[in-house]
Design an enzyme around this catalytic site. Structure first.
Site, short mmCIF file in Angstrom:
data_model
loop_
_atom_site.label_atom_id
_atom_site.label_comp_id
_atom_site.label_asym_id
_atom_site.label_seq_id
_atom_site.Cartn_x
_atom_site.Cartn_y
_atom_site.Cartn_z
N ARG A 38 0.81 -1.22 0.00
CA ARG A 38 0.00 0.00 0.00
C ARG A 38 0.85 1.28 0.00
NH1 ARG A 38 -2.77 -0.84 4.85
NH2 ARG A 38 -3.27 1.36 4.79
N ASN A 39 2.16 1.13 0.00
CA ASN A 39 3.00 2.33 -0.07
C ASN A 39 2.88 2.91 -1.48
OD1 ASN A 39 5.46 4.04 -0.40
ND2 ASN A 39 5.86 3.30 1.67
N ALA A 40 2.71 4.21 -1.56
CA ALA A 40 2.48 4.88 -2.85
C ALA A 40 3.77 5.16 -3.62
CB ALA A 40 1.73 6.19 -2.61
N PHE A 41 4.92 4.83 -3.06
CA PHE A 41 6.18 5.20 -3.71
C PHE A 41 6.29 4.72 -5.15
CE2 PHE A 41 10.59 4.59 -4.89
CZ PHE A 41 11.12 5.84 -4.64
N SER A 137 5.13 8.80 1.31
CA SER A 137 4.45 7.81 0.47
C SER A 137 3.86 6.68 1.31
CB SER A 137 5.42 7.25 -0.58
OG SER A 137 6.48 6.53 0.05
#
Length: 162
Positions: A38-41, A137
């Site tokens: 789920r990290n947006a990086f 992120s």
């Protein structure tokens, strides 16, 4: 629990350095930067370089970002931390960012992935290098993906290799 950062991912000719604080547990378990699903990086960087990185192996992701002049590292070399939250970091030992940044002769900007990275790292960056603090992120930072992405792209796109 003692936790440590990964080695830097970089090309000596990078123009943009993105600094996190310290990898979270999902990343440490996977052995790769920003491995939490789920990290947006990686979705943000995919939009930044116009290449979908999200389904590629991490080694390929690293190769592609380096080709675009992007480097990754963390401000904290090691620290005690229970869980993954930056607020739980205790007794941080920092990476030698000042020396390292001076050796990257094309480095134009250091982007901190969140406030904690900036808190620990901003004083370690040589004064002639531009610094920007980006919204984290991390899924723990609840700003919408679109808001995060807009800020990241606005700040970082001018510093990419074409």
């Amino acid at each position: 629990m003692q936790k440590a950062s990964f080695n830097a991912v970089f090309d000596p000719h990078c123009r943009l350095l993105i600094l996190g604080s310290l990898p979270g547990d999902a990343s440490l378990t996977a052995g790769h930067y920003y491995a939490h699903p789920r990290n947006a990086f990686w979705p943000i960087i995919s939009q930044l370089i116009d290449v979908d990185l999200t389904q590629r192996p991490f080694a390929e992701r690293y190769t592609l970002i380096k080709q675009h002049g992007i480097a990754l590292w963390d401000v904290v070399q090691q620290a005690s931390r229970v869980g993954s939250l930056d607020t739980a970091i205790q007794a941080p030992q920092l990476n030698s960012l000042h020396t390292w940044c001076t050796e990257l002769d094309q480095l134009q900007i250091v982007a901190f992935n969140g406030q904690t990275a900036a808190k620990y790292g901003s004083k370690l960056i040589p004064g002639y290098i531009k610094q920007v603090v980006l919204p984290s992120s991390s899924p723990a930072y609840t700003l919408s993906f679109n808001q995060k992405c807009h800020t990241w792209l606005t700040e970082l796109a001018p510093h990419l290799k074409t």
